[in-house]
Design an enzyme around this catalytic site. Structure first.
Site, PDB file in Angstrom:
ATOM      1  N   LYS A 207      14.568 -40.835 -19.126  1.00 14.19           N
ATOM      2  CA  LYS A 207      15.273 -41.636 -18.119  1.00 14.19           C
ATOM      3  C   LYS A 207      14.298 -42.619 -17.458  1.00 14.19           C
ATOM      4  O   LYS A 207      14.550 -43.806 -17.380  1.00 14.19           O
ATOM      5  CB  LYS A 207      15.884 -40.687 -17.090  1.00 14.19           C
ATOM      6  CG  LYS A 207      16.639 -41.374 -15.984  1.00 14.19           C
ATOM      7  CD  LYS A 207      17.307 -40.333 -15.091  1.00 14.19           C
ATOM      8  CE  LYS A 207      17.803 -40.954 -13.804  1.00 14.19           C
ATOM      9  NZ  LYS A 207      18.439 -39.984 -12.922  1.00 14.19           N
ATOM     10  N   HIS A 386      18.571  -4.373 -26.952  1.00 10.23           N
ATOM     11  CA  HIS A 386      17.423  -3.582 -27.396  1.00 10.23           C
ATOM     12  C   HIS A 386      16.164  -3.950 -26.634  1.00 10.23           C
ATOM     13  O   HIS A 386      15.069  -3.572 -27.037  1.00 10.23           O
ATOM     14  CB  HIS A 386      17.221  -3.768 -28.906  1.00 10.23           C
ATOM     15  CG  HIS A 386      18.413  -3.313 -29.686  1.00 10.23           C
ATOM     16  ND1 HIS A 386      18.513  -2.054 -30.241  1.00 10.23           N
ATOM     17  CD2 HIS A 386      19.591  -3.941 -29.955  1.00 10.23           C
ATOM     18  CE1 HIS A 386      19.689  -1.933 -30.840  1.00 10.23           C
ATOM     19  NE2 HIS A 386      20.369  -3.060 -30.679  1.00 10.23           N
TER      20      HIS A 386
HETATM   21  C1  G6Q Z   1      16.226 -33.171 -14.510  1.00  8.96           C
HETATM   22  C2  G6Q Z   1      14.861 -33.423 -14.087  1.00  8.96           C
HETATM   23  C3  G6Q Z   1      13.810 -33.345 -15.170  1.00  8.96           C
HETATM   24  C4  G6Q Z   1      13.765 -34.569 -16.070  1.00  8.96           C
HETATM   25  C5  G6Q Z   1      12.466 -34.532 -16.860  1.00  8.96           C
HETATM   26  C6  G6Q Z   1      12.331 -35.705 -17.809  1.00  8.96           C
HETATM   27  O1  G6Q Z   1      17.202 -33.202 -13.805  1.00  8.96           O
HETATM   28  O2  G6Q Z   1      14.809 -34.625 -13.390  1.00  8.96           O
HETATM   29  O3  G6Q Z   1      13.950 -32.211 -15.973  1.00  8.96           O
HETATM   30  O4  G6Q Z   1      14.863 -34.616 -16.907  1.00  8.96           O
HETATM   31  O5  G6Q Z   1      11.375 -34.497 -15.978  1.00  8.96           O
HETATM   32  O6  G6Q Z   1      12.393 -36.924 -17.132  1.00  8.96           O
HETATM   33  P1  G6Q Z   1      12.573 -38.269 -17.905  1.00  8.96           P
HETATM   34  O7  G6Q Z   1      13.885 -38.255 -18.637  1.00  8.96           O
HETATM   35  O8  G6Q Z   1      12.502 -39.345 -16.868  1.00  8.96           O
HETATM   36  O9  G6Q Z   1      11.432 -38.359 -18.895  1.00  8.96           O
END
Ligand code: G6Q
Length: 551
Positions: A207, A386
């Protein structure tokens, strides 16, 4: 509305009621009410949720729903569905349902209808994945893609990985998804070892496009590809990105035409429904991916419209609140009786613990007098039977469990599936009824032991029972059913956040680790002197700098 749930009248009523329920055994509740299983089981199409093996009466359920109302839950549900900025610390909406809004109702974020952009990205995903699957999007040497490697971590990994594993029967033959998340070079190294660079497609899923682990893996994957195929030009055909950060993607060298967009208002852990689901769509095809969305949409519609008393995520969530807040339960076990759901607990760990693992309320006050999100854990049955089921049956802690299974297996082999289901049913029953002293004594006596030995062993053979569980059954684990199940869990998390007064959509705890690791990296390499640390941290840095003692 008061901001601490403990100030609510229903909270006080539940505290008093819990005291009267502590010694009430589920055996008695079932014996007294032949209709109990029917009354506390709910269906959504082929999905059955049996909540009857919970330590509740009608009075309990009424009090729990009263608490939900006093916490303004119906209004919060509407706020979420209408795109209000409920993620108050980041000034954003939190609305996973906008990504799977299959009836195209307009959803506004900051006044703008996001449905057209969501649909446009889905269309782009369809075009791309159709071409990859048909062998039309070829690699640098003109060969069809056989392997798709997702490079992402956290929310950009766990969801798509879990769904791909769960839907393996739907994979296109000859196209295999892989997931590399850890910055441990072993993860990338082991994955690449078996792959042909000419037929491998990398999806860099981030993201922010600034996550150190993902960018490190992406750079190393790019070097591997360029070295093996002998040209920088190969990157264009073998790398695509999923991100909100176009500039950083461009700087990395990925063609902007190969970027799949998503948006700030999509939280990482709620993002598998967005372009972050690209590896899923590659593996199972866009039609099946849209079935997954449809399944989630079905649960969304139910969650938004069903009365609280019949609302699956609300009931599931309020039962969780009941045990966490009034019985001191600190964890919640998720036990899929389906090997393909083996990553479900890991996905849910993030969805739940990153959302509700918080000690500051939405209004900025510190949580006082109650606990928040439970520790979520689990493994598939029957394997887990188990290993840790001993603690579930006879440990000193109360661990509410979810047991899930499909009625029909994608791998119908002999009587395997019947045996699997027999175990699920038996475990839920055993957790609930336990084994009384009389029953245990009768069994020991029947085995021919003398009286003294019977008395010695007796306490070890008694199970108090009264251990609560939800049983979730469905026809088969297809994309639509999986979508509904995952949306059930997402909404369950949301409801608990509302009750406990939390913002379930931020994750400041994740950020601190990212910042500290960045500071220590140059100290480890010797580029900077370790400074400002405690003596333990400094000693560890120096030890790592010095390298192995055996060389
Ligand atoms: C999720 C968190 C976290 C995030 C990762 C990867 O809700 O914010 O798990 O998804 O840190 O982040 P990026 O997608 O920005 O690389």
């Amino acid at each position: 509305m008061s901001t601490s749930p403990t100030d609510e009248e229903a909270w006080r009523a539940l505290t008093a009621h819990a005291a009267t329920m502590r010694d009430v055994h589920l055996r008695t509740l079932f014996a007294d009410d032949p209709e109990r299983a029917r009354r506390l089981s709910f269906r959504l199409d082929d999905l059955l949720f049996d909540f009857s093996k919970h330590r509740v009466t009608d009075e309990t359920m009424e009090a729990l729903m009263a608490l939900a109302r006093q916490r303004d839950l119906p209004a919060w549900i509407e706020r979420m569905f209408t795109g209000e900025n409920i993620n108050v610390t980041e000034g954003r909406a939190g609305l996973p349902d906008a990504l799977r809004n299959r009836d195209n109702r307009p959803i506004r974020v900051d006044g703008k209808n996001v449905v057209p952009v969501v649909s446009a990205v889905l269309a782009k995903m369809r075009k791309f994945t159709d071409r990859v699957r048909a062998g039309e999007h070829t690699g640098h040497t003109g060969e069809a893609i056989t392997d798709v490697v997702n490079l992402g971590i956290g929310g950009s990994d766990l969801g798509p990985l879990m769904v791909c594993e769960a839907l393996e029967p739907y994979w296109k033959e000859g196209l295999t998804p892989h997931f590399v998340s850890n910055v441990d070079g072993a993860h990338l190294g082991r994955t690449l070892k078996g792959l042909n660079p000419a037929t491998t497609l990398f999806i860099v899923a981030s993201k922010s496009f600034s996550t150190e682990e993902t960018l490190t893996n992406a750079r190393s994957a790019r070097s591997w590809l360029v070295e093996k195929l002998g040209s920088d030009k190969a990157v264009a055909k073998h790398f695509v990105a999923v991100s909100t950060n176009h500039d950083a993607v461009k700087e990395f060298g990925i063609d902007p035409a190969n970027v799949f967009e998503f948006w700030d208002w999509v939280g990482g852990r709620y993002s598998l429904w967005s372009a972050i689901g690209l590896p899923i769509a590659c593996a199972i095809g866009m039609d099946a991916f849209e079935e997954l969305l449809l399944g989630a949409h079905r649960m969304d519609a139910h969650f938004r419209s069903a009365p609280l008393e019949e609302n699956l995520p609300v009931i599931g969530a309020m039962l969780g609140v009941w045990y966490a807040s009034f019985f001191g339960a600190s964890s919640h076990a998720v036990l899929p009786y389906d090997q393909s759901l083996h990553r479900l607990p890991a996905w849910l760990q993030q969805a739940d613990m990153e959302s509700n693992g918080k000690r500051t309320r939405r209004d900025g006050d510190v949580v006082d007098g109650y606990v928040t999100g439970p520790i979520v854990w689990g493994e598939p049955g029957t394997n887990a039977q188990h290993s840790f089921f001993q603690l579930l049956h006879q440990g000193t802690r109360l661990v509410p469990c979810d047991l899930l299974a499909p009625l029909v297996s994608h791998y119908p082999t002999g009587d395997h599936h019947r045996k699997l289901l027999a175990n699920l049913v038996a475990q839920a029953e055993a957790l609930m009824i336990g084994r009384t002293e009389e029953e245990a004594r009768a069994e020991l006596e029947a085995s021919g032991l003398d009286a003294e030995e019977v008395e010695r062993l007796l306490p070890h053979k008694v199970f108090e029972g009264n251990r609560p569980s939800t049983t979730i059954l469905f026809d088969r684990l297809d994309p639509k059913t999986l979508g509904s199940l995952l949306a059930y869990y997402e909404h369950r998390v949301f409801v608990q956040g509302v009750i406990w007064g939390l913002n379930s959509f931020d994750q400041w705890g994740v950020e601190l680790g990212k910042v500290l690791a960045k500071r220590i990296l140059p100290e480890l390499s010797g580029a900077e002197e370790p400074s400002g640390h405690d003596t333990s941290t400094t000693a560890l840095i120096r030890l790592i700098q010095a390298g192995p003692r055996s060389e």
